[in-house]
Design an enzyme around this catalytic site. Structure first.
Site, PDB file in Angstrom:
ATOM      1  N   LYS A 280      25.778  -4.077  -1.663  1.00  0.00           N
ATOM      2  CA  LYS A 280      27.253  -4.054  -1.770  1.00  0.00           C
ATOM      3  C   LYS A 280      27.882  -3.420  -0.546  1.00  0.00           C
ATOM      4  O   LYS A 280      29.094  -3.232  -0.502  1.00  0.00           O
ATOM      5  CB  LYS A 280      27.662  -3.253  -3.009  1.00  0.00           C
ATOM      6  CG  LYS A 280      27.184  -3.811  -4.321  1.00  0.00           C
ATOM      7  CD  LYS A 280      27.748  -2.937  -5.444  1.00  0.00           C
ATOM      8  CE  LYS A 280      27.100  -3.273  -6.770  1.00  0.00           C
ATOM      9  NZ  LYS A 280      27.341  -2.196  -7.758  1.00  0.00           N
TER      10      LYS A 280
ATOM     11  N   ARG B 223      11.492   3.627   3.521  1.00  0.00           N
ATOM     12  CA  ARG B 223      11.096   2.677   4.563  1.00  0.00           C
ATOM     13  C   ARG B 223      12.309   1.801   4.865  1.00  0.00           C
ATOM     14  O   ARG B 223      13.043   1.418   3.944  1.00  0.00           O
ATOM     15  CB  ARG B 223       9.934   1.814   4.080  1.00  0.00           C
ATOM     16  CG  ARG B 223       9.620   0.673   5.018  1.00  0.00           C
ATOM     17  CD  ARG B 223       8.389  -0.079   4.631  1.00  0.00           C
ATOM     18  NE  ARG B 223       7.187   0.676   4.950  1.00  0.00           N
ATOM     19  CZ  ARG B 223       5.961   0.161   4.893  1.00  0.00           C
ATOM     20  NH1 ARG B 223       5.791  -1.094   4.521  1.00  0.00           N
ATOM     21  NH2 ARG B 223       4.911   0.884   5.195  1.00  0.00           N
TER      22      ARG B 223
ATOM     23  N   ARG C 247       0.796  -1.227   0.000  1.00  0.00           N
ATOM     24  CA  ARG C 247       0.000   0.000   0.000  1.00  0.00           C
ATOM     25  C   ARG C 247       0.830   1.280   0.000  1.00  0.00           C
ATOM     26  O   ARG C 247       0.608   2.178  -0.798  1.00  0.00           O
ATOM     27  CB  ARG C 247      -0.877   0.072   1.255  1.00  0.00           C
ATOM     28  CG  ARG C 247      -2.307  -0.271   1.057  1.00  0.00           C
ATOM     29  CD  ARG C 247      -2.839  -0.780   2.378  1.00  0.00           C
ATOM     30  NE  ARG C 247      -1.956  -1.824   2.866  1.00  0.00           N
ATOM     31  CZ  ARG C 247      -2.045  -3.085   2.477  1.00  0.00           C
ATOM     32  NH1 ARG C 247      -2.983  -3.460   1.660  1.00  0.00           N
ATOM     33  NH2 ARG C 247      -1.189  -3.992   2.910  1.00  0.00           N
ATOM     34  N   THR C 248       1.766   1.356   0.934  1.00  0.00           N
ATOM     35  CA  THR C 248       2.467   2.631   1.103  1.00  0.00           C
ATOM     36  C   THR C 248       3.258   2.962  -0.161  1.00  0.00           C
ATOM     37  O   THR C 248       3.169   4.066  -0.705  1.00  0.00           O
ATOM     38  CB  THR C 248       3.385   2.574   2.341  1.00  0.00           C
ATOM     39  OG1 THR C 248       2.589   2.166   3.454  1.00  0.00           O
ATOM     40  CG2 THR C 248       4.000   3.920   2.635  1.00  0.00           C
TER      41      THR C 248
ATOM     42  N   HIS D 203       5.365   5.809  11.573  1.00  0.00           N
ATOM     43  CA  HIS D 203       4.852   5.710  10.206  1.00  0.00           C
ATOM     44  C   HIS D 203       3.885   6.888   9.988  1.00  0.00           C
ATOM     45  O   HIS D 203       2.676   6.707   9.912  1.00  0.00           O
ATOM     46  CB  HIS D 203       4.135   4.367  10.048  1.00  0.00           C
ATOM     47  CG  HIS D 203       3.762   3.990   8.652  1.00  0.00           C
ATOM     48  ND1 HIS D 203       3.846   4.866   7.582  1.00  0.00           N
ATOM     49  CD2 HIS D 203       3.287   2.819   8.145  1.00  0.00           C
ATOM     50  CE1 HIS D 203       3.432   4.247   6.492  1.00  0.00           C
ATOM     51  NE2 HIS D 203       3.094   3.002   6.802  1.00  0.00           N
TER      52      HIS D 203
HETATM   53  C1  NCD Z   1       1.559  -0.932   8.130  1.00  0.00           C
HETATM   54  C2  NCD Z   1       3.055  -0.871   8.218  1.00  0.00           C
HETATM   55  O1  NCD Z   1       3.768  -1.162   7.275  1.00  0.00           O
HETATM   56  O2  NCD Z   1       3.509  -0.497   9.292  1.00  0.00           O
HETATM   57  N1  NCD Z   1       1.096  -1.078   6.831  1.00  0.00           N
HETATM   58  C3  NCD Z   1       0.931   0.023   6.061  1.00  0.00           C
HETATM   59  O3  NCD Z   1       1.858   0.772   5.830  1.00  0.00           O
HETATM   60  N2  NCD Z   1      -0.275   0.282   5.608  1.00  0.00           N
HETATM   61  C4  NCD Z   1       0.941  -1.854   9.080  1.00  0.00           C
HETATM   62  C5  NCD Z   1       1.451  -3.254   9.168  1.00  0.00           C
HETATM   63  O4  NCD Z   1       2.370  -3.671   8.462  1.00  0.00           O
HETATM   64  O5  NCD Z   1       0.905  -3.986   9.979  1.00  0.00           O
END
Ligand code: NCD
Length: 348
Positions: A80, A101, A51-52, A129
């Site tokens: 590397k 991320r 999703r993100t 997040h």
């Molecule tokens: C979340 C995450 O990655 O922290 N997902 C997201 O970004 N929508 C929640 C999760 O992984 O449980």
């Protein structure tokens, strides 16, 4: 706002501006089709995402901008042995905004210290997040008119759930809201967040039973038990499946309850809930794209600022094995009120 690392740094005014822009995009998405033409977003995902990552890419493309990046660190020079510092210095020379991320706590902050363009934290380990919080607030505001006065239950893995931590950070702006934090004792919120809630007059109670508070809630925010953050797989096996929301249990809930989940879900929301009109988690994921469009529009046109490539005489003293300072050992020491400035763990 230059970077978005921690929702605690977002003012109420900035949130309102972002939401107002999100509403404008909903009204007339076509008017925004070319607003970031010629701009480029880099997405550096050192940890899996659906999703993100996709919603950021779709957001940028809907604004007419371009996208490059990786979704698998093994496909980048990190494999590397390239440092985060070198990657961020270099990528910020190519892009106008970086979305990142990483499995380590504090990684986005560390990257931002070496970036000449805005950095957006799309998840740093089990820490924060903040763009999921933008999504959560936008969903509550769109579907319930606002966050003020609501009784919000957050249920599941509150220890490792970074979306929960950022949502709690944001609630300082809504003092008339109150929280029920529902988790097994082993997975309750980290101590630094209890301190944050007390300092910011956020009203909260902690409990272990979902059924006990369900009837009073206006919003129920379910989360997954975060398997990848457990050091002991047996501990995960013992705790998984501890909360399962079902259509049957929802009979006791308010008629206008809003059921949210950052997704992905495992088994904590039974599929028989999906057709309940109160289930809003798929809508929530959709809203996430528009609010990310508003965020990209706000950040991607900022002029470049070359940082002084922070380095420090003091070595970081953090003992948290998941802190970015453990992996990227050149990082300067950062501390605030006796806690590590990267991951918020207590310093020895
Ligand atoms: C979340 C995450 O990655 O922290 N997902 C997201 O970004 N929508 C929640 C999760 O992984 O449980």
């Amino acid at each position: 706002m230059r970077h978005l690392i921690d929702f605690a740094d977002v003012s109420l005014g900035q949130w309102r501006e972002l939401y107002a822009l999100t509403q404008e995009i909903w009204k007339d998405p076509g008017a925004f089709r070319d607003t970031l033409r010629g701009h480029v977003m880099a997405s550096l995902f050192y940890e899996p995402s659906t999703r993100t990552n996709f919603s950021f890419q779709a957001a940028m493309q809907r604004l007419g901008g371009g996208v490059f990046g990786f979704n698998d660190p093994n496909a980048s020079s990190a494999a590397k042995g390239e440092t985060l510092k070198d990657t961020f210095i270099m990528v910020s020379g190519y892009a106008d905004v970086i979305v990142t991320r990483h499995p380590c706590e504090g990684a986005a902050l560390a990257g931002s210290m070496y970036s000449s363009v805005p950095v957006i934290n799309a998840g740093d380990g089990g820490h924060f997040h903040p763009t999921q919080t933008l999504t959560d607030l936008a969903t509550i505001t769109r579907l319930r008119g606002g966050v003020d006065g609501l009784h919000i239950g957050i249920c599941g893995d509150l220890k490792n759930g970074r979306t929960v931590h950022s949502l709690i950070r944001a609630l300082k702006h809504f003092p008339s809201a109150r929280l029920s934090l529902i988790s097994p004792r082993e997975l309750s919120v980290p101590q630094y967040l209890r301190g944050y809630m007390s300092e910011n007059a956020i009203r909260f109670v902690e409990s272990t039973r979902l059924e006990a508070s369900l009837a009073q809630l206006d919003v129920l925010y379910m989360t997954r038990i975060q398997r990848e953050r457990f050091l002991d797989p047996l501990e995960y096996e013992r705790l998984k499946g501890v909360y399962v929301l079902t259509a049957q249990k929802l009979k006791a809930a308010k008629k206008d309850l809003l059921i949210l989940h950052p997704l992905p879900r495992v088994d904590e929301i039974h599929a028989d809930v999906d057709t309940d009109p109160r289930a809003a988690y798929f809508k929530q994921a959709e809203i996430g794209m528009t609010v990310r469009m508003a965020l990209l529009l706000t950040l991607a046109k900022k002029p470049k600022e070359y940082p002084s490539y922070a380095s420090g005489a003091d070595k970081p003293r953090c003992e948290n094995g998941r802190c970015i300072t453990k992996r990227e050992t050149y990082l300067p020491a950062l501390s605030e009120n006796g806690r590590c400035g990267y991951c918020d763990n207590l310093l020895p």
